[in-house]
Write an enzyme that holds these catalytic residues in place. Structure first.
Site, PDB file in Angstrom:
ATOM      1  N   GLN A  12       0.831  -1.223   0.000  1.00 14.05           N
ATOM      2  CA  GLN A  12       0.000   0.000   0.000  1.00 14.05           C
ATOM      3  C   GLN A  12       0.861   1.267   0.000  1.00 14.05           C
ATOM      4  OE1 GLN A  12      -3.593   1.435   2.715  1.00 14.05           O
ATOM      5  NE2 GLN A  12      -1.664   1.718   3.832  1.00 14.05           N
ATOM      6  N   ASP A  63      14.991 -10.144  -1.721  1.00 12.60           N
ATOM      7  CA  ASP A  63      14.218 -10.461  -0.518  1.00 12.60           C
ATOM      8  C   ASP A  63      14.943  -9.872   0.685  1.00 12.60           C
ATOM      9  OD1 ASP A  63      11.928 -12.870   0.090  1.00 12.60           O
ATOM     10  OD2 ASP A  63      13.095 -12.124   1.795  1.00 12.60           O
ATOM     11  N   LEU A  64      14.165  -9.418   1.658  1.00  8.62           N
ATOM     12  CA  LEU A  64      14.765  -8.798   2.845  1.00  8.62           C
ATOM     13  C   LEU A  64      15.533  -9.792   3.702  1.00  8.62           C
ATOM     14  CD1 LEU A  64      11.811  -6.452   3.765  1.00  8.62           C
ATOM     15  CD2 LEU A  64      14.116  -5.736   3.092  1.00  8.62           C
ATOM     16  N   ALA A  87       8.039  -5.422   4.862  1.00  7.62           N
ATOM     17  CA  ALA A  87       7.906  -6.120   6.150  1.00  7.62           C
ATOM     18  C   ALA A  87       6.816  -7.181   6.052  1.00  7.62           C
ATOM     19  CB  ALA A  87       7.518  -5.132   7.262  1.00  7.62           C
ATOM     20  N   SER A 130       6.305   1.725  13.750  1.00  5.74           N
ATOM     21  CA  SER A 130       4.854   1.550  13.864  1.00  5.74           C
ATOM     22  C   SER A 130       4.311   1.919  15.237  1.00  5.74           C
ATOM     23  CB  SER A 130       4.530   0.075  13.585  1.00  5.74           C
ATOM     24  OG  SER A 130       3.214  -0.214  13.986  1.00  5.74           O
ATOM     25  N   GLU A 132       2.175   0.313  16.607  1.00  4.64           N
ATOM     26  CA  GLU A 132       1.985  -0.975  17.272  1.00  4.64           C
ATOM     27  C   GLU A 132       3.060  -1.161  18.363  1.00  4.64           C
ATOM     28  OE1 GLU A 132      -0.577  -3.047  16.736  1.00  4.64           O
ATOM     29  OE2 GLU A 132       0.129  -4.875  17.714  1.00  4.64           O
ATOM     30  N   TYR A 153       5.146  -9.037  15.874  1.00  8.18           N
ATOM     31  CA  TYR A 153       5.363  -7.955  14.889  1.00  8.18           C
ATOM     32  C   TYR A 153       5.888  -6.708  15.597  1.00  8.18           C
ATOM     33  CZ  TYR A 153       4.065  -3.958  11.945  1.00  8.18           C
ATOM     34  OH  TYR A 153       4.066  -2.770  11.234  1.00  8.18           O
TER      35      TYR A 153
HETATM   36  P1  NAP Z   1       1.905  -3.955   3.065  1.00  6.96           P
HETATM   37  O1  NAP Z   1       0.851  -3.410   2.163  1.00  6.96           O
HETATM   38  O2  NAP Z   1       1.689  -5.210   3.794  1.00  6.96           O
HETATM   39  O3  NAP Z   1       3.243  -4.079   2.190  1.00  6.96           O
HETATM   40  C1  NAP Z   1       4.368  -4.787   2.669  1.00  6.96           C
HETATM   41  C2  NAP Z   1       5.415  -4.805   1.576  1.00  6.96           C
HETATM   42  O4  NAP Z   1       6.554  -5.554   2.049  1.00  6.96           O
HETATM   43  C3  NAP Z   1       4.946  -5.512   0.290  1.00  6.96           C
HETATM   44  O5  NAP Z   1       5.510  -4.836  -0.833  1.00  6.96           O
HETATM   45  C4  NAP Z   1       5.581  -6.889   0.420  1.00  6.96           C
HETATM   46  O6  NAP Z   1       5.790  -7.547  -0.800  1.00  6.96           O
HETATM   47  C5  NAP Z   1       6.908  -6.514   1.068  1.00  6.96           C
HETATM   48  N1  NAP Z   1       7.568  -7.660   1.691  1.00  6.96           N
HETATM   49  C6  NAP Z   1       7.055  -8.509   2.616  1.00  6.96           C
HETATM   50  N2  NAP Z   1       7.955  -9.453   2.941  1.00  6.96           N
HETATM   51  C7  NAP Z   1       9.064  -9.201   2.201  1.00  6.96           C
HETATM   52  C8  NAP Z   1      10.319  -9.829   2.056  1.00  6.96           C
HETATM   53  N3  NAP Z   1      10.632 -10.934   2.756  1.00  6.96           N
HETATM   54  N4  NAP Z   1      11.215  -9.307   1.183  1.00  6.96           N
HETATM   55  C9  NAP Z   1      10.906  -8.207   0.451  1.00  6.96           C
HETATM   56  N5  NAP Z   1       9.732  -7.563   0.535  1.00  6.96           N
HETATM   57  C10 NAP Z   1       8.819  -8.056   1.396  1.00  6.96           C
HETATM   58  O7  NAP Z   1       2.310  -2.843   4.152  1.00  6.96           O
HETATM   59  P2  NAP Z   1       1.985  -1.267   4.179  1.00  6.96           P
HETATM   60  O8  NAP Z   1       0.661  -1.070   4.823  1.00  6.96           O
HETATM   61  O9  NAP Z   1       2.276  -0.689   2.858  1.00  6.96           O
HETATM   62  O10 NAP Z   1       3.066  -0.774   5.245  1.00  6.96           O
HETATM   63  C11 NAP Z   1       4.378  -0.404   4.832  1.00  6.96           C
HETATM   64  C12 NAP Z   1       5.328  -0.502   6.017  1.00  6.96           C
HETATM   65  O11 NAP Z   1       4.879   0.369   7.047  1.00  6.96           O
HETATM   66  C13 NAP Z   1       5.428  -1.877   6.660  1.00  6.96           C
HETATM   67  O12 NAP Z   1       6.749  -2.018   7.129  1.00  6.96           O
HETATM   68  C14 NAP Z   1       4.475  -1.811   7.843  1.00  6.96           C
HETATM   69  O13 NAP Z   1       4.872  -2.712   8.823  1.00  6.96           O
HETATM   70  C15 NAP Z   1       4.667  -0.371   8.259  1.00  6.96           C
HETATM   71  N6  NAP Z   1       3.525   0.284   8.904  1.00  6.96           N
HETATM   72  C16 NAP Z   1       2.307   0.262   8.314  1.00  6.96           C
HETATM   73  C17 NAP Z   1       1.247   0.933   8.892  1.00  6.96           C
HETATM   74  C18 NAP Z   1      -0.121   0.932   8.262  1.00  6.96           C
HETATM   75  O14 NAP Z   1      -1.082   1.276   8.967  1.00  6.96           O
HETATM   76  N7  NAP Z   1      -0.239   0.630   6.976  1.00  6.96           N
HETATM   77  C19 NAP Z   1       1.459   1.650  10.093  1.00  6.96           C
HETATM   78  C20 NAP Z   1       2.725   1.664  10.657  1.00  6.96           C
HETATM   79  C21 NAP Z   1       3.767   0.995  10.040  1.00  6.96           C
HETATM   80  P3  NAP Z   1       4.612  -8.457  -1.495  1.00  6.96           P
HETATM   81  O15 NAP Z   1       3.730  -7.466  -2.233  1.00  6.96           O
HETATM   82  O16 NAP Z   1       5.379  -9.355  -2.379  1.00  6.96           O
HETATM   83  O17 NAP Z   1       3.885  -9.146  -0.370  1.00  6.96           O
HETATM   84  N1  GDD Z   2      -7.196  -7.798  10.572  1.00  6.64           N
HETATM   85  C1  GDD Z   2      -8.326  -7.903  11.294  1.00  6.64           C
HETATM   86  N2  GDD Z   2      -9.309  -8.768  10.879  1.00  6.64           N
HETATM   87  N3  GDD Z   2      -8.445  -7.158  12.422  1.00  6.64           N
HETATM   88  C2  GDD Z   2      -9.609  -7.261  13.117  1.00  6.64           C
HETATM   89  C3  GDD Z   2     -10.657  -8.114  12.728  1.00  6.64           C
HETATM   90  C4  GDD Z   2     -10.487  -8.905  11.555  1.00  6.64           C
HETATM   91  O1  GDD Z   2     -11.356  -9.679  11.163  1.00  6.64           O
HETATM   92  N4  GDD Z   2     -11.679  -7.962  13.614  1.00  6.64           N
HETATM   93  C5  GDD Z   2     -11.283  -7.069  14.520  1.00  6.64           C
HETATM   94  N5  GDD Z   2     -10.024  -6.642  14.232  1.00  6.64           N
HETATM   95  C6  GDD Z   2      -9.245  -5.687  15.042  1.00  6.64           C
HETATM   96  C7  GDD Z   2      -7.861  -6.190  15.431  1.00  6.64           C
HETATM   97  O2  GDD Z   2      -7.943  -7.075  16.544  1.00  6.64           O
HETATM   98  C8  GDD Z   2      -7.167  -4.867  15.739  1.00  6.64           C
HETATM   99  O3  GDD Z   2      -7.436  -4.480  17.059  1.00  6.64           O
HETATM  100  C9  GDD Z   2      -7.831  -3.871  14.792  1.00  6.64           C
HETATM  101  O4  GDD Z   2      -8.996  -4.523  14.264  1.00  6.64           O
HETATM  102  C10 GDD Z   2      -6.958  -3.422  13.628  1.00  6.64           C
HETATM  103  O5  GDD Z   2      -6.438  -4.573  13.007  1.00  6.64           O
HETATM  104  P1  GDD Z   2      -5.634  -4.462  11.619  1.00  6.64           P
HETATM  105  O6  GDD Z   2      -6.426  -3.714  10.624  1.00  6.64           O
HETATM  106  O7  GDD Z   2      -5.171  -5.838  11.261  1.00  6.64           O
HETATM  107  O8  GDD Z   2      -4.398  -3.495  11.974  1.00  6.64           O
HETATM  108  P2  GDD Z   2      -3.368  -3.503  13.188  1.00  6.64           P
HETATM  109  O9  GDD Z   2      -3.679  -2.295  14.027  1.00  6.64           O
HETATM  110  O10 GDD Z   2      -3.292  -4.805  13.872  1.00  6.64           O
HETATM  111  O11 GDD Z   2      -1.979  -3.300  12.425  1.00  6.64           O
HETATM  112  C11 GDD Z   2      -1.862  -2.335  11.384  1.00  6.64           C
HETATM  113  O12 GDD Z   2      -1.486  -1.097  11.922  1.00  6.64           O
HETATM  114  C12 GDD Z   2      -0.185  -1.077  12.530  1.00  6.64           C
HETATM  115  C13 GDD Z   2       0.046   0.355  13.058  1.00  6.64           C
HETATM  116  O13 GDD Z   2      -0.531   0.478  14.332  1.00  6.64           O
HETATM  117  C14 GDD Z   2      -0.858  -2.866  10.376  1.00  6.64           C
HETATM  118  O14 GDD Z   2      -0.871  -2.055   9.229  1.00  6.64           O
HETATM  119  C15 GDD Z   2       0.552  -2.864  10.945  1.00  6.64           C
HETATM  120  O15 GDD Z   2       1.482  -3.195   9.917  1.00  6.64           O
HETATM  121  C16 GDD Z   2       0.840  -1.449  11.480  1.00  6.64           C
HETATM  122  O16 GDD Z   2       2.147  -1.373  12.016  1.00  6.64           O
END
Ligand code: NAP
Ligand code: GDD
Length: 343
Positions: A12, A63-64, A87, A130, A132, A153
């Site tokens: 994303q 790959d990472l 990640a 994050s 998290e 994580y």
């Molecule tokens: P995402 O949609 O899950 O994308 C993860 C990316 O990492 C994908 O391109 C995936 O490749 C790649 N990847 C996974 N395993 C890998 C490996 N072994 N080697 C190389 N590439 C690998 O995550 P996102 O939501 O864009 O988030 C981006 C970053 O921000 C992540 O590090 C996440 O933990 C962090 N983050 C996200 C949020 C959030 O709310 N979105 C908040 C805080 C931090 P594939 O497409 O091949 O799977």
């Molecule tokens: N995924 C998921 N699926 N979550 C659910 C569900 C379900 O069916 N039902 C309830 N939840 C609740 C989870 O228990 C959590 O409390 C909340 O919804 C958000 O879950 P996710 O959308 O999976 O996100 P996350 O907060 O665990 O993690 C995301 O945000 C982090 C930043 O705080 C991810 O993007 C992480 O990569 C990122 O670091």
């Protein structure tokens, strides 16, 4: 022309960041994993001119978990900026795969930092830290809040966070931690809760499905728009000195509230369609995240532009378009209803 290397470019955030940097005239290099199916849906529109000699997006297989390659990429590309977004990013899955998550999400960061140190390239480094990591810490969380990680994580991200700080201090790398709170979009992975809700609710609206199964509805998150958040990543790397920043909206909403809003907007009764499946609960939950992004506001001049309601509208609109196409294809007999594996 500046060069950027993006890990996680197919995800994303990687897709929005690549768009942003192309608009700023960067040359983009992205790390991509080999997959048995295409995994470039989110960035295909960026290299539709792939065969054009003027193309500015280059993808490199790797790959990472493989350090030698990361060193080669750093040396060969010599990027001005590295955005490390790759990640294993799913919190629930990290309980099933703690070792893999530690390797890719934790050690993956160290491997890139080592690649920079060993090659001696002059680059600026962004780490996708994050919210998290705050885990059980009470709101409003900011840069001074002690971490209390609640998942494999989160523990892996805490490890990576401190590695970034250590390499900044020990080797004077220009390395920043962006501590981003949850951010969503129409490109959000379909197993994260917001997208799971908008995707399934729109399918229910189109008569393609009848039920949505979820876990803990009481958890609260500070949800922003991914397009706004990648702008903050870039701003961090344009500063005179490296630092760590919280990026958040400052609002918090429960999963239940998100569900109710989506179903109301679609004129559906969530009581008839939403069910709880205990398999979606986590062994340890993060109950509430709500960030204080004052530092980013003051120093980076960053603030979120898209509101909670606008974000939901945007996601519903995009998923409605997908559901309409699916309905047409199903009625024509081209596809069956997909029953996806749970996460
Ligand atoms: P995402 O949609 O899950 O994308 C993860 C990316 O990492 C994908 O391109 C995936 O490749 C790649 N990847 C996974 N395993 C890998 C490996 N072994 N080697 C190389 N590439 C690998 O995550 P996102 O939501 O864009 O988030 C981006 C970053 O921000 C992540 O590090 C996440 O933990 C962090 N983050 C996200 C949020 C959030 O709310 N979105 C908040 C805080 C931090 P594939 O497409 O091949 O799977
Ligand atoms: N995924 C998921 N699926 N979550 C659910 C569900 C379900 O069916 N039902 C309830 N939840 C609740 C989870 O228990 C959590 O409390 C909340 O919804 C958000 O879950 P996710 O959308 O999976 O996100 P996350 O907060 O665990 O993690 C995301 O945000 C982090 C930043 O705080 C991810 O993007 C992480 O990569 C990122 O670091």
């Amino acid at each position: 022309m500046k060069k950027a290397f993006i890990t996680g470019i197919t995800g994303q955030d990687g897709s929005y960041l690549a768009e942003l940097l192309l608009g700023k005239n960067y040359e983009i290099h992205g790390l991509i994993r080999r997959s048995s199916t295409f995994n470039t849906d989110r960035i295909d529109h960026l290299y539709k001119d792939f065969h054009d000699p003027e193309a500015r997006v280059y993808l490199h297989y790797g790959d990472l978990s493989v350090s030698g390659q990361l060193t080669d990429f750093s040396y060969n590309i010599k990027p001005d900026e590295i955005y490390h977004l790759g990640a294993q990013s799913h919190v629930r899955v990290s309980f099933d795969m703690p070792e893999y998550t530690g390797d890719v999400t934790g050690l993956g960061t160290l491997r890139i930092l080592e690649a920079i140190r060993k090659t001696g390239i002059k680059t600026r480094f962004y780490q996708a830290s994050s919210s998290e990591m705050f885990g059980a810490a009470p709101p409003l969380q900011n840069e001074l809040t002690p971490f209390q990680p609640r998942s494999p994580y989160a523990v892996a991200k805490v490890y990576a966070y401190y590695m970034v700080k250590n390499y900044r201090d020990a080797y004077r790398l220009f390395a920043c931690n962006g501590i981003l709170f949850n951010h969503e979009s129409p490109r959000r992975g379909e197993t994260f809760v917001t997208r799971k809700i908008t995707r399934t609710a729109t399918q229910i609206k189109m008569g393609l499905k009848d039920k949505l199964y979820l876990g803990n509805l009481e958890a609260k998150r500070d949800w922003g728009y991914a397009g706004d958040y990648v702008e903050a990543m870039w701003r961090m790397l344009q500063e005179d000195s490296p630092d760590d920043y919280v990026i958040a909206t400052g609002e918090t909403h429960s999963v239940r509230e998100f569900v109710e809003k989506v179903f109301t907007k679609l004129d559906l009764d969530d009581k008839k369609h939403v069910f709880i499946d205990a398999r979606y609960f986590r062994p340890t939950e993060v109950d509430i995240l709500q960030g204080d992004a004052s530092k980013a506001r003051q120093r980076l001049g960053w603030r979120p532009k898209v509101s909670f309601d606008q974000l939901i509208d945007m996601m519903i609109e995009a998923d409605m378009e997908i559901a309409k196409k699916e309905k047409t294809l199903m009625e024509a007999g081209y596809i069956d209803q997909k029953n996806r594996c749970p996460a």
